[in-house]
Every structure is written in C-alpha cells, then in structure tokens.
Design a protein around this motif. Structure first.
Motif, short mmCIF file in Angstrom:
data_model
loop_
_atom_site.label_atom_id
_atom_site.label_comp_id
_atom_site.label_asym_id
_atom_site.label_seq_id
_atom_site.Cartn_x
_atom_site.Cartn_y
_atom_site.Cartn_z
N ALA A 1 44.01 32.57 31.65
CA ALA A 1 43.97 34.24 31.53
C ALA A 1 42.66 34.81 31.17
O ALA A 1 42.47 35.90 31.23
N SER A 2 41.77 33.83 31.34
CA SER A 2 40.37 34.22 31.12
C SER A 2 39.47 33.48 32.00
O SER A 2 39.76 32.43 32.67
N LEU A 3 38.16 33.92 32.35
CA LEU A 3 37.29 33.38 33.21
C LEU A 3 36.74 32.01 32.30
O LEU A 3 36.56 30.94 33.16
N ASP A 4 36.37 32.27 31.05
CA ASP A 4 36.09 30.99 30.48
C ASP A 4 37.09 29.92 30.47
O ASP A 4 36.77 28.77 30.71
N GLU A 5 38.37 30.28 30.26
CA GLU A 5 39.64 29.19 30.77
C GLU A 5 39.76 28.70 31.86
O GLU A 5 39.82 27.59 32.19
N ALA A 6 39.51 29.30 32.92
CA ALA A 6 39.17 29.03 34.43
C ALA A 6 38.09 27.85 34.42
O ALA A 6 38.43 26.93 35.19
N VAL A 7 36.96 28.29 33.89
CA VAL A 7 35.67 27.45 34.26
C VAL A 7 36.25 26.02 33.41
O VAL A 7 35.81 24.90 33.60
N ALA A 8 36.85 26.27 32.24
CA ALA A 8 37.20 24.94 31.36
C ALA A 8 38.16 24.08 32.24
O ALA A 8 38.15 22.72 32.26
N ILE B 1 43.47 36.68 35.85
CA ILE B 1 42.41 37.10 35.15
C ILE B 1 41.99 38.56 35.17
O ILE B 1 41.22 38.72 36.46
N SER B 2 42.58 39.44 34.43
CA SER B 2 42.24 40.87 34.73
C SER B 2 40.89 41.15 34.92
O SER B 2 40.51 42.20 35.49
N GLU B 3 39.87 40.80 33.92
CA GLU B 3 38.40 41.00 33.97
C GLU B 3 37.98 40.83 35.37
O GLU B 3 36.93 41.43 35.74
N LEU B 4 38.54 40.13 36.33
CA LEU B 4 37.89 39.85 37.64
C LEU B 4 38.37 40.80 38.50
O LEU B 4 37.99 40.86 39.81
N ARG B 5 39.44 41.80 38.09
CA ARG B 5 39.98 42.41 39.22
C ARG B 5 39.47 43.96 39.12
O ARG B 5 40.12 44.82 39.70
N PRO C 1 30.37 26.32 32.10
CA PRO C 1 30.81 25.83 31.10
C PRO C 1 30.36 26.18 29.79
O PRO C 1 28.97 26.41 29.68
N GLY C 2 31.05 26.24 28.69
CA GLY C 2 30.54 26.62 27.15
C GLY C 2 29.95 28.21 27.12
O GLY C 2 29.36 28.52 26.21
N GLY C 3 30.70 28.95 28.12
CA GLY C 3 30.26 30.29 28.04
C GLY C 3 28.96 30.61 28.65
O GLY C 3 28.47 31.91 28.63
N ALA C 4 28.45 29.84 29.50
CA ALA C 4 27.11 30.05 30.08
C ALA C 4 27.17 31.02 31.30
O ALA C 4 28.36 31.14 31.78
N GLY D 1 31.66 35.12 38.85
CA GLY D 1 32.70 36.06 37.99
C GLY D 1 32.43 37.40 38.50
O GLY D 1 33.61 38.12 38.49
N PHE D 2 31.20 37.68 38.56
CA PHE D 2 30.91 39.16 39.08
C PHE D 2 29.73 39.34 40.13
O PHE D 2 29.14 38.26 40.37
N VAL D 3 29.74 40.23 40.88
CA VAL D 3 28.86 40.79 41.67
C VAL D 3 28.21 41.90 41.35
O VAL D 3 28.61 42.96 41.02
N ARG D 4 26.71 41.88 41.20
CA ARG D 4 26.10 43.06 40.71
C ARG D 4 25.25 43.91 41.70
O ARG D 4 24.63 42.95 42.42
#
Length: 298
Positions: free
Chosen positions: A16-23, A60-64, A143-146, A169-172
């Motif tokens: 449900a989150s980006l960090d969960e996906a990384v984990a 993961i709503s933050e990615l959309r 990993p670890g929120g990095a 995660g994102f494109v700036r």
C-alpha cells in the motif's frame, strides 16, 4: 493438453506504500515489480519471462499523482499515459502530455505508466526524449526509507543503475512555463511505435534550446552543438522568430549529429555512402526537428 512453459508465478504482493513495496522486493530478491504491465505481460505471454513473484504497485496512491516542489513538478512513477494526456497536465508539461497521447492505442495509454516507460528503457519509449530534453531527475526509493536522485539520462545511458530492492518513486521535472513540442514519425497511419521522435524545449530563463531525438538509438540523443548554435540566433527579448532557412539548417544540423556519415575505412579510402534507409531516417529526423522548433517558436 500439455505445456512445456516454465513454472508460472507463485506469489503476488500488493503493498500500500512505496516503502512497503521496497521492503517486499528486499524480502523477495527474485520478485519483479509491475504497474501497468504493458511490457512485462507481453514478455510473459511470449514465454520470455516467468517471474517467481510479482510486487504489484497499483495500490500505491502516492505514485499516481503529482505535486509541486521548488519550481518543479514531482510526478509519481505510476502516472498513466492517459492521465498525463489530460488538459490540466498538458498545461504544466506540454511535451510530456503530447508524448503520452501518442503512446499507443487507448488500452496501452490507460495501463502504461511513466515509471514503466523509464525502467523498460525501450528506444521507442515516447516519454524518454521529452524527459531527456527537460533534463528530468529520478527520485529512487531504497531500503530503510532511503531516497536518492539521479538524472534520467544517467539511467538511460547505463551510467547509474537501480540497485536491488530499489524503485523509481517520482520523476522531478522543471516547470519552465515555456513552449515545448513533441513530434514523432511512425511506420503507419495512426498510433504506432516511433521510427524517430523529437522533443524541443525552450528555456527562456537560460536563453537555451534543448533538443532530444528518440527511437533511432538505444537512448535519446542530445545534439548539444546544434542546441547552442540555434539558441544564439534567437532574439530572446523579442518575438523569438527565425527565418525558414535557419529552421531548415537546424533540422539538418540535428540530423547530421544524430545520424552521422559512415566513418572512412582504416585504409584511408573514401567512406561508403549511407544506405537509402539511413538517408530516409536522416531526412525524417531533420523534418521533425525543423517542424518542432518552428512550432515552439510560433
């Protein structure tokens, strides 16, 4: 009925989150992340890939979505081509919206994502020359929120790669508030894979022109000398117009840089001429660059 296909996927994780996906990727090193799946599932259907596990990114709503940060737009990697093609997004980043609308038929635009276009790095990815011309940067989650940032051009060129258990995660993207144009040529009428594409971005604050050519090489090409030359001819404080001859010369300059002549043989004899197919490609790039710059300046 029997099949000799490799064993199918055994597990699917839906974080449900980006960090969960990384984990999840860290816990399952052989797992493959999937968002729209337009390229991944094509490989699976052809029997080219049988991942042992999938990590789905669709929840993961933050990615959309996207938000603003220090004069930039921070675009979620899960943005679909269809979403980027809408008018509100086009008002922010016109060239990226144009590339999204040209990405293929509706079923591809509705599923395919910005991050998938980058990670797949197919030469015909329509978003890639636009991101190169915008000099976009990637925000990579580890990993670890990095978090770390890398230029998108470094990833596409293989200068920097994603580490195990990392995700884009994102494109700036800088918000230039200036004309941008994306054009592409295909081998058929209607949506299709590009045989050549060109992105033009004007940067009035730096009095610069950025150009990237896609689909003709493994990564987008930046004709830097052509950019600097044409920027020196533009009256940035006036109407920014250019004579047709200057536009045509810019197109030829870009085409010659990106589709160069054959190198002469080691024995010192004359270099062989370009084949008709390569000459046609060079003319196509020249026409796209000329038209794209003309539209941007108009």
């Amino acid at each position: 009925m029997t099949t000799h296909a490799p064993q199918a996927t055994q597990s699917v994780t839906l974080p449900a989150s980006l960090d969960e996906a990384v984990a999840a990727l860290g816990a399952m090193p052989a797992a493959v992340p999937v968002a729209g799946g337009t390229d991944l599932m094509a490989a699976v259907n052809k029997g080219l890939l049988r991942p042992s596990a999938l990590v789905g990114l669709g929840r993961i709503s933050e990615l959309r979505g996207w938000h603003y940060q220090d004069g930039h737009a921070l675009l979620g990697a899960g943005l679909t081509h269809a979403r980027m093609g809408r008018p509100d997004f086009a008002a922010l980043i016109p060239a990226l919206a144009a590339s999204a609308r040209a990405a293929g038929p509706p079923q591809i635009r509705n599923a395919g994502t910005l991050g998938g276009n980058i990670v797949t790095s197919a030469p015909t990815g329509d978003a890639l020359p636009v991101l190169a011309a915008l000099e976009a940067e990637l925000v990579v989650a580890g990993p670890g929120g990095a978090r770390r940032e890398i230029p998108v051009s470094h990833l596409l060129a293989g200068r920097e790669m994603l580490e195990p258990a990392e995700l884009i995660g994102f494109v700036r993207v800088p918000l230039l508030h200036a004309p941008q144009v994306f054009l592409k040529a295909t081998g058929r009428t209607g949506p299709g894979r590009a045989t050549a594409s060109v992105a033009i971005v004007l940067d009035p604050a730096r009095r610069g022109v950025r150009c990237a050519v896609g689909a003709i090489a493994p990564m987008p090409l930046r004709p830097l000398e052509a950019e600097h030359w044409i920027a020196s001819l533009i009256d940035w404080d006036g109407e920014r117009g250019l004579a047709p001859d200057a536009l045509a010369a810019f197109g030829e300059y870009v085409a010659a840089a990106c589709v160069p002549d054959n190198a002469p043989p080691a024995d010192g004899s004359e270099a062989p001429p370009l084949s008709p197919a390569v000459l046609h490609l060079r003319r196509t790039v020249a026409a796209l660059a000329r038209r794209a710059l003309g539209r941007a300046l108009s």
